[in-house]
Structures are given as C-alpha cells and as structure tokens.
Design an enzyme around this catalytic site. Structure first.
Site, PDB file in Angstrom:
ATOM      1  N   ARG A 234      33.574  38.928  50.353  1.00 40.49           N
ATOM      2  CA  ARG A 234      33.973  40.201  49.744  1.00 40.49           C
ATOM      3  C   ARG A 234      34.753  41.084  51.170  1.00 40.49           C
ATOM      4  NH1 ARG A 234      32.112  39.501  45.848  1.00 40.49           N
ATOM      5  NH2 ARG A 234      30.524  40.584  44.558  1.00 40.49           N
ATOM      6  N   GLU A 263      40.416  46.129  47.225  1.00 41.34           N
ATOM      7  CA  GLU A 263      40.839  45.382  45.970  1.00 41.34           C
ATOM      8  C   GLU A 263      40.560  46.173  44.686  1.00 41.34           C
ATOM      9  OE1 GLU A 263      38.220  41.887  46.165  1.00 41.34           O
ATOM     10  OE2 GLU A 263      37.301  42.535  44.409  1.00 41.34           O
ATOM     11  N   HIS A 296      40.554  37.584  43.240  1.00 46.25           N
ATOM     12  CA  HIS A 296      38.941  37.584  42.769  1.00 46.25           C
ATOM     13  C   HIS A 296      38.746  36.738  41.801  1.00 46.25           C
ATOM     14  CE1 HIS A 296      35.353  39.986  43.842  1.00 46.25           C
ATOM     15  NE2 HIS A 296      35.080  38.812  43.535  1.00 46.25           N
TER      16      HIS A 296
END
Ligand code: NAD
Length: 334
Positions: A234, A263, A296
């Site tokens: 994370r 993000e 991601h």
C-alpha cells in the site's frame, strides 16, 4: 441479490459476469467511483461492490445506508480505506476477498526486482533504438544477496519461497512469525536489523495506523546504503518525500512501486492526454534508471480475477441467504 458494482472496468464486468452464471445475482455495472457525491447511484441496491479507490468514508457510508444498502462487498483484500467504525454503527456488513492469488502479487514483486536490478526497462528501449551498449545496465547476482521481507503473510510467504529458489538469504520482520517461512530458513529479526542488512527490502504488511509511513526519514537512514526498496503493498507505507530525498542522496539505491500514496488521483485511468498535477509523482518518474512504477497491477492475473469474482459473488450469496460469512471484515481486525 441486486448489486451495484462501482468503478467497473471492462475486465471486472467480464470476469464477474462469467462467474455469475453459478450465482445468478442481478449485477448492475457502473463506471463511477463510489464517493459521497455518487452514493445516490446505490439507492435501492441492498449490496454494493467496490474496489480499492472507492471512497468509503463516513459521508458515503451514511448516504448508502440511507439509500437502503446493507452490504459492502469489496472485490479486493485490503480494507484500509473503509471507515469500519461508522459501517458498524450503521449496521453495514463488509466482506472482502482475503486471498485470491498471493502468487500474482509475489510474482509481480519479483518482476520489479529483476527490472530494476538488470535495468530491463532501459535495455528494452536501448535495443529498440539500436543502442547495444551495456554501460549503465550493470546489475548484481540475486543469488547470495540478502532480501528483507516486511510482513510474511500469504504474499510475503510466496515471495520468500520464490526468492529462496533464487538462492537468496532471507530476513523477515513480522509481528507474527510464519512457521512455513521459518521452515524455509527465513530468519526473523527486528525492523532496524532487517533494514541495515538487506540488499533488497520488500513490503508485504497491511496498511494500518502503526504501519503508516513505516518507511520514513529515520528508517531510510538505517537502510544498507544503496539498497533497493520494493512496495507492492500500500502506498502510504512509504513517506514519498522522504523516499525521494533518500534517492537523491543515494542512500536508497533504487525503488520499485506498484502502489502510491496518492494513487486514487491517478491509477486505473488513462491520463496520457492530461497534465499530471502531482509533483512528487512526476519527480519519481524522473529517476529514469533507478525507479520503476507500475499502476497497481500486481494482482492483475487471469487467475486472480477469476478468484476475486467467484469469492465476491459467494460472499454476496452468503449474506443474501443469512449465512455467516468467513470473509466478513470486523472492526476487531484493526
Ligand atoms: P496477510 O494478512 O496474509 O499478511 C500480512 C502480514 O503482515 C501478516 O503476517 C501480519 O502479521 C503482518 N503484519 C501486520 N502488521 C505488521 C507490522 N506492523 N509489521 C510487520 N508485519 C505486520 O496479507 P497478504 O494477503 O499477504 O497481503 C499483504 C498486503 O498486500 C495487503 O495488506 C495489501 O495491502 C497488499 N496487496 C496488494 C496488492 C496489489 O495488487 N499491489 C494485491 C493484494 C494485496
């Protein structure tokens, strides 16, 4: 059950529809992210299905509860973005997909390591440009190097097994040592010892209040000079500005990230025709040789998407039929 699926991408729809043949839920696909502003779209849906950048703060939860929603089905493992206390107060049940493919994330982590170590991103571009020089592409043998793994749960364990195959020495830090990792020969140490002795540090712990900015100015000073840092967990595990300073000084040799603290403003969208406003992100992008960023995608394998779709729909069925759901997220998890 009637389910509003937020933040839908074409691949979400494909995999959920394929899995839904076995479950028969009424799935309504929405491209919008769930936020307090879009919460009205959930009105009349007893269940919403969300991803990691949907905003599940008190305002949104209040709005969807008022609209009749009872279940939040997360099609992801991480639940750090949900205000669980408010969800509990409002009587909203939260379910997640705790494990869908630890291999996907662990393998992507190894991909980032190989890319940074052997400068594959530069090599690829050079060869396409008929530049066959090797200067600047020098790497080191992973065999015999020391890997520090922070968090040895499902993903950390898979990663440890892969790096064991490479012939690395393995150090780990976790509040709960994993017997399978101990059996593999992983040595558990405290975090400062791990940082001081690892050639590569890889983060696989969840984002919790006590892991927020785990990597900061102080911990970076304790790093083996020139070490590589990988974060596929994370974004907020890193203090981005401190990491940039450490890259500039050379204390941090290289950085591979699949997650980024801010993000939600960037990832999963095509922003190639816009001007990116995030200066820290742009600065990170400017380290052409020793920073690699993916958006991601560590989870993004066919196998993982099949498992996510199946477990998400099974969780919804459990709730609809009043069965206890093993994948319910309770406040006590914090
Ligand atoms: P897991 O729960 O199986 O393992 C987490 C481990 O971290 C546990 O062993 C736990 O004891 C340990 N831990 C908890 N607090 C810690 C602390 N303060 N210091 C050190 N260790 C601590 O979880 P997992 O399935 O292995 O996933 C790990 C993380 O990976 C998730 O929390 C999620 O944020 C992230 N993730 C990222 C992607 C991606 O696509 N990039 C996909 C899935 C998961």
């Amino acid at each position: 059950m009637k389910v509003a699926i937020f933040s839908t991408k074409p691949y979400d729809q494909r995999f959920l529809e394929a899995a839904n043949h076995r479950f028969g839920h009424e799935l309504v696909f929405l491209e919008a992210r769930l936020t307090a502003k879009t919460a009205a779209l959930a009105a009349g849906f007893p269940a919403v299905c969300v991803f990691i950048n949907d905003q599940l703060d008190a305002a949104t939860l209040g709005a969807i509860a008022a609209g009749g929603t009872q279940l939040i089905a997360l099609r992801a493992a991480g639940f750090n973005h949900i205000d669980l206390a408010t969800a509990a107060e409002l009587g909203l049940t939260v379910v997640r997909v705790p494990s869908y493919s630890p291999y996907a994330v662990a393998e992507h982590t190894v991909g980032l390591i190989l890319m940074l170590n052997r400068k594959l991103h530069r090599a690829y571009n050079r060869v396409r440009d008929d530049n066959f020089a090797l200067e600047g592409l020098l790497g080191f043998d992973l065999h015999g190097s020391t890997i520090g793994i922070v968090g040895t749960g499902k993903i950390g364990q898979c990663f440890a097994q892969i790096m064991h195959g490479f012939g690395c020495h393995l150090l780990a830090y976790d509040i709960h040592p994993n017997p399978n990792c101990l059996a593999l020969g992983v040595t558990y140490v405290d975090l400062p010892t791990l940082l001081a002795n690892s050639d590569i540090v890889s983060l696989h712990c969840p984002l919790l209040p006590n892991t927020h900015h785990l990597i900061n100015k102080t911990s970076l000073q304790g790093l083996k000079p020139g070490a590589m840092l990988i974060n596929t967990s994370r974004g907020a595990l890193l203090n981005t500005n401190d990491v940039i300073a450490a890259l500039k000084s050379g204390q941090l040799g290289s950085l591979g990230i699949d997650v980024y603290e801010q993000e939600e403003e960037l990832f999963f969208e095509d922003l190639s025709n816009t001007v990116i406003q995030d200066d820290a992100f742009q600065l990170l992008q400017s380290f052409a040789s020793n920073v690699v960023i993916t958006a991601h995608q560590a989870f993004f394998t066919r196998n993982a998407l099949e498992n996510i779709a199946h477990t998400t729909l099974a969780n919804i069925t459990d709730f609809a039929e009043g069965h206890p759901c093993a994948n319910e997220v309770k406040l006590a998890h914090h």
